[in-house]
Design a protein around this motif. Structure first.
Motif, PDB file in Angstrom:
ATOM      1  N   LYS A   1       0.755  -1.184  -0.051  1.00 26.24           N
ATOM      2  CA  LYS A   1      -0.015  -0.021   0.013  1.00 26.24           C
ATOM      3  C   LYS A   1       0.886   1.095  -0.025  1.00 26.24           C
ATOM      4  O   LYS A   1       1.723   1.144   0.789  1.00 26.24           O
ATOM      5  N   GLY A   2       0.590   2.166  -0.880  1.00 29.08           N
ATOM      6  CA  GLY A   2       1.313   3.334  -1.047  1.00 29.08           C
ATOM      7  C   GLY A   2       2.456   3.378  -1.809  1.00 29.08           C
ATOM      8  O   GLY A   2       3.391   4.326  -1.968  1.00 29.08           O
ATOM      9  N   ARG A   3       2.822   2.060  -2.403  1.00 27.69           N
ATOM     10  CA  ARG A   3       4.061   1.850  -3.048  1.00 27.69           C
ATOM     11  C   ARG A   3       3.944   1.470  -4.560  1.00 27.69           C
ATOM     12  O   ARG A   3       5.101   1.414  -5.239  1.00 27.69           O
ATOM     13  N   LEU A   4       2.805   1.163  -4.728  1.00 23.90           N
ATOM     14  CA  LEU A   4       2.425   0.893  -6.178  1.00 23.90           C
ATOM     15  C   LEU A   4       1.935   2.155  -7.086  1.00 23.90           C
ATOM     16  O   LEU A   4       1.222   2.705  -6.828  1.00 23.90           O
ATOM     17  N   ARG A   5       2.370   2.382  -8.248  1.00 22.56           N
ATOM     18  CA  ARG A   5       2.128   3.355  -9.049  1.00 22.56           C
ATOM     19  C   ARG A   5       0.929   2.611 -10.174  1.00 22.56           C
ATOM     20  O   ARG A   5       1.378   1.304 -10.576  1.00 22.56           O
ATOM     21  N   ALA A   6      -0.054   3.054 -10.482  1.00 23.44           N
ATOM     22  CA  ALA A   6      -1.011   2.564 -11.162  1.00 23.44           C
ATOM     23  C   ALA A   6      -0.575   2.508 -12.741  1.00 23.44           C
ATOM     24  O   ALA A   6      -0.035   3.512 -13.443  1.00 23.44           O
ATOM     25  N   VAL A   7      -0.504   1.322 -13.174  1.00 17.97           N
ATOM     26  CA  VAL A   7       0.216   1.129 -14.411  1.00 17.97           C
ATOM     27  C   VAL A   7      -0.791   0.116 -15.216  1.00 17.97           C
ATOM     28  O   VAL A   7      -1.429  -1.001 -14.800  1.00 17.97           O
ATOM     29  N   SER A   8      -1.249   0.355 -16.496  1.00 22.97           N
ATOM     30  CA  SER A   8      -2.117  -0.539 -17.275  1.00 22.97           C
ATOM     31  C   SER A   8      -1.220  -0.582 -18.633  1.00 22.97           C
ATOM     32  O   SER A   8      -0.117   0.159 -19.018  1.00 22.97           O
ATOM     33  N   ALA A   9      -1.556  -1.716 -19.400  1.00 20.56           N
ATOM     34  CA  ALA A   9      -0.525  -1.832 -20.600  1.00 20.56           C
ATOM     35  C   ALA A   9      -1.538  -2.717 -21.484  1.00 20.56           C
ATOM     36  O   ALA A   9      -2.426  -3.507 -21.245  1.00 20.56           O
ATOM     37  N   VAL A  10      -1.223  -2.521 -22.908  1.00 16.57           N
ATOM     38  CA  VAL A  10      -1.978  -3.082 -23.996  1.00 16.57           C
ATOM     39  C   VAL A  10      -1.023  -3.091 -25.267  1.00 16.57           C
ATOM     40  O   VAL A  10      -0.124  -2.173 -25.492  1.00 16.57           O
ATOM     41  N   ALA A  11      -1.229  -3.884 -25.855  1.00 15.99           N
ATOM     42  CA  ALA A  11      -0.721  -4.311 -27.359  1.00 15.99           C
ATOM     43  C   ALA A  11      -2.053  -3.982 -28.331  1.00 15.99           C
ATOM     44  O   ALA A  11      -2.759  -4.919 -28.501  1.00 15.99           O
ATOM     45  N   PRO A  12      -2.259  -2.825 -28.922  1.00 19.31           N
ATOM     46  CA  PRO A  12      -3.513  -2.845 -29.582  1.00 19.31           C
ATOM     47  C   PRO A  12      -3.407  -3.275 -30.880  1.00 19.31           C
ATOM     48  O   PRO A  12      -4.402  -3.223 -31.915  1.00 19.31           O
ATOM     49  N   GLY A  13      -2.444  -3.998 -31.472  1.00 20.95           N
ATOM     50  CA  GLY A  13      -2.350  -4.371 -32.829  1.00 20.95           C
ATOM     51  C   GLY A  13      -2.051  -3.495 -33.988  1.00 20.95           C
ATOM     52  O   GLY A  13      -1.508  -2.364 -33.590  1.00 20.95           O
ATOM     53  N   VAL A  14      -2.215  -3.908 -35.084  1.00 16.56           N
ATOM     54  CA  VAL A  14      -1.687  -3.079 -36.426  1.00 16.56           C
ATOM     55  C   VAL A  14      -3.027  -2.994 -37.278  1.00 16.56           C
ATOM     56  O   VAL A  14      -3.967  -3.883 -37.130  1.00 16.56           O
ATOM     57  N   LEU A  15      -3.025  -1.911 -38.052  1.00 11.57           N
ATOM     58  CA  LEU A  15      -4.359  -1.755 -38.806  1.00 11.57           C
ATOM     59  C   LEU A  15      -4.713  -2.707 -39.595  1.00 11.57           C
ATOM     60  O   LEU A  15      -5.845  -3.209 -40.003  1.00 11.57           O
ATOM     61  N   GLY A  16      -3.740  -3.643 -40.308  1.00 13.90           N
ATOM     62  CA  GLY A  16      -3.955  -4.686 -40.992  1.00 13.90           C
ATOM     63  C   GLY A  16      -4.399  -5.813 -40.446  1.00 13.90           C
ATOM     64  O   GLY A  16      -5.290  -6.567 -41.107  1.00 13.90           O
ATOM     65  N   VAL A  17      -4.695  -5.888 -39.177  1.00 10.90           N
ATOM     66  CA  VAL A  17      -5.160  -7.068 -38.339  1.00 10.90           C
ATOM     67  C   VAL A  17      -6.567  -6.614 -37.823  1.00 10.90           C
ATOM     68  O   VAL A  17      -7.643  -7.258 -37.672  1.00 10.90           O
ATOM     69  N   THR A  18      -6.467  -5.276 -37.212  1.00  8.36           N
ATOM     70  CA  THR A  18      -7.768  -4.718 -36.506  1.00  8.36           C
ATOM     71  C   THR A  18      -8.567  -3.990 -37.200  1.00  8.36           C
ATOM     72  O   THR A  18      -9.774  -3.817 -36.759  1.00  8.36           O
ATOM     73  N   GLY A  19      -8.081  -3.562 -38.485  1.00  7.58           N
ATOM     74  CA  GLY A  19      -9.075  -2.636 -39.130  1.00  7.58           C
ATOM     75  C   GLY A  19      -9.173  -1.367 -38.633  1.00  7.58           C
ATOM     76  O   GLY A  19      -9.796  -0.311 -39.038  1.00  7.58           O
ATOM     77  N   MET A  20      -8.221  -0.966 -37.442  1.00 12.14           N
ATOM     78  CA  MET A  20      -8.438   0.506 -36.730  1.00 12.14           C
ATOM     79  C   MET A  20      -7.115   1.019 -36.740  1.00 12.14           C
ATOM     80  O   MET A  20      -6.132   0.356 -36.612  1.00 12.14           O
ATOM     81  N   GLU A  21      -6.940   2.379 -36.911  1.00 10.81           N
ATOM     82  CA  GLU A  21      -5.722   3.208 -36.612  1.00 10.81           C
ATOM     83  C   GLU A  21      -5.164   2.830 -35.211  1.00 10.81           C
ATOM     84  O   GLU A  21      -6.015   2.962 -34.251  1.00 10.81           O
ATOM     85  N   THR A  22      -3.970   2.549 -34.897  1.00  5.31           N
ATOM     86  CA  THR A  22      -3.467   2.360 -33.726  1.00  5.31           C
ATOM     87  C   THR A  22      -3.818   3.627 -32.894  1.00  5.31           C
ATOM     88  O   THR A  22      -4.130   3.535 -31.730  1.00  5.31           O
ATOM     89  N   ALA A  23      -3.612   4.878 -33.490  1.00 11.22           N
ATOM     90  CA  ALA A  23      -3.732   5.946 -32.815  1.00 11.22           C
ATOM     91  C   ALA A  23      -5.339   6.101 -32.342  1.00 11.22           C
ATOM     92  O   ALA A  23      -5.700   6.714 -31.348  1.00 11.22           O
TER      93      ALA A  23
END
Length: 308
Positions: A132-154
């Motif tokens: 408690k009080g020592r962890l920073r909130a961190v999230s992570a994701v690999a959004p894939g690429v346009l050719g796979v998802t059909g969505m711009e990474t941005a």
């Protein structure tokens, strides 16, 4: 000046004239077997000369970085962590984005780094008393690429940022270098954001503070070199042997490479045959450095223990 075909500010600066480029400041520090170079683009003159946004670019390099001894690995991880910590806000949540295509080895660095990042955002309600009080909130994701998802990474990242509201984003991606010797031996950390897909010549919408509304720290490692760059350098060496003042033939060399290599093969990129092993090692090293930068209140042995 010819196209340097490089994502590294250090190489762009060298081609433009090094420390003598107006609007560019450079500093270099030797750390045992590692060299740290800081390139600061301070105004539009420097940005125009180097072809990169104004900001701070830190390069860490060693010929043994892809297979480091424990002492060198510790230096690399420590310097990476310190550099990142100096660019990040002191407090607040951070989102780590792993850019690239997991199915293409030379472009899989980002997703592999995300696999090794300690994510803690979901632990707010049930954090162990000792943490408690020592962890920073961190999230992570690999959004894939346009050719796979059909969505711009941005587009994907912008939606995540709007929903989770981090104070900063760390974006990890594969880069392209001018010299084959830099593949998996160089890391670049920049406070200017990143252009997804730049390492494989597939430029997408940029991820930066302007597009996301929060600071974006880019972390990258060269994984490829353009075949046209290799061909041009080989021809340049030949011209130097045949004609010592070959600078006057630079335009002819560019035209020859464009006709023989670029037009026939397109944006062909080259990567070493050991790329599988090298990308795994570099991903582990980057994940270690990112974890230390994001969780400075944890001991070094606590981070791997929390990963399992």
């Amino acid at each position: 000046m010819r196209n340097s075909r490089s994502d590294l500010a250090l190489e762009a600066s060298a081609l433009a004239g090094g420390a003598d480029v107006p609007g560019v400041r450079m500093e270099q520090l030797r750390l045992g077997e590692m060299t740290e170079t800081v390139v600061e683009i301070v105004d539009e003159r420097g940005a125009g000369a180097l072809g990169k946004p104004c900001g701070r670019y830190v390069t860490l390099e060693s010929s043994q970085l892809h297979m480091p001894e424990p002492a060198l690995e510790e230096i690399a991880v420590d310097r990476l962590a310190q550099t990142l910590a100096g660019m990040l806000p002191e407090l607040g949540a951070v989102l780590v984005i792993g850019l690239g295509n997991r199915r293409i080895t030379a472009d899989s660095l980002g997703p592999r780094v995300v696999d090794g990042v300690l994510v803690t955002r979901h632990m707010r309600e049930n954090t162990p008393a000792s943490l408690k009080g020592r962890l920073r909130a961190v999230s992570a994701v690999a959004p894939g690429v346009l050719g796979v998802t059909g969505m711009e990474t941005a587009e994907v990242v912008r939606g995540i940022v709007e929903h989770t509201r981090p104070e900063a984003v760390i974006a990890v991606d594969a880069l392209a270098a001018r010299e084959t010797a830099r593949i998996c031996t160089t890391m670049q950390i920049a406070d200017t954001g990143i252009q997804p897909g730049s390492g494989v010549g597939n430029h997408r919408l940029g991820l930066n503070e302007e597009s996301l509304g929060v600071p974006v720290i880019a972390v990258g490692v060269p994984m490829v070199v353009y075949a046209a760059t290799i061909a041009r350098d080989a021809l340049e060496l030949l011209m130097e042997d045949l004609a010592p003042d070959g600078e006057e033939h630079a335009g002819a060399l560019d035209a020859l490479v464009d006709r023989v290599v670029a037009r026939r093969l397109g944006d062909l990129v080259v990567t070493p045959r050991e790329v599988d092993e090298r990308v795994t090692r570099m991903a582990d090293l980057l994940a270690l450095g990112i974890n230390r930068a994001l969780q400075p209140r944890l001991d070094k042995d606590e981070i791997p223990a929390l990963m399992h």
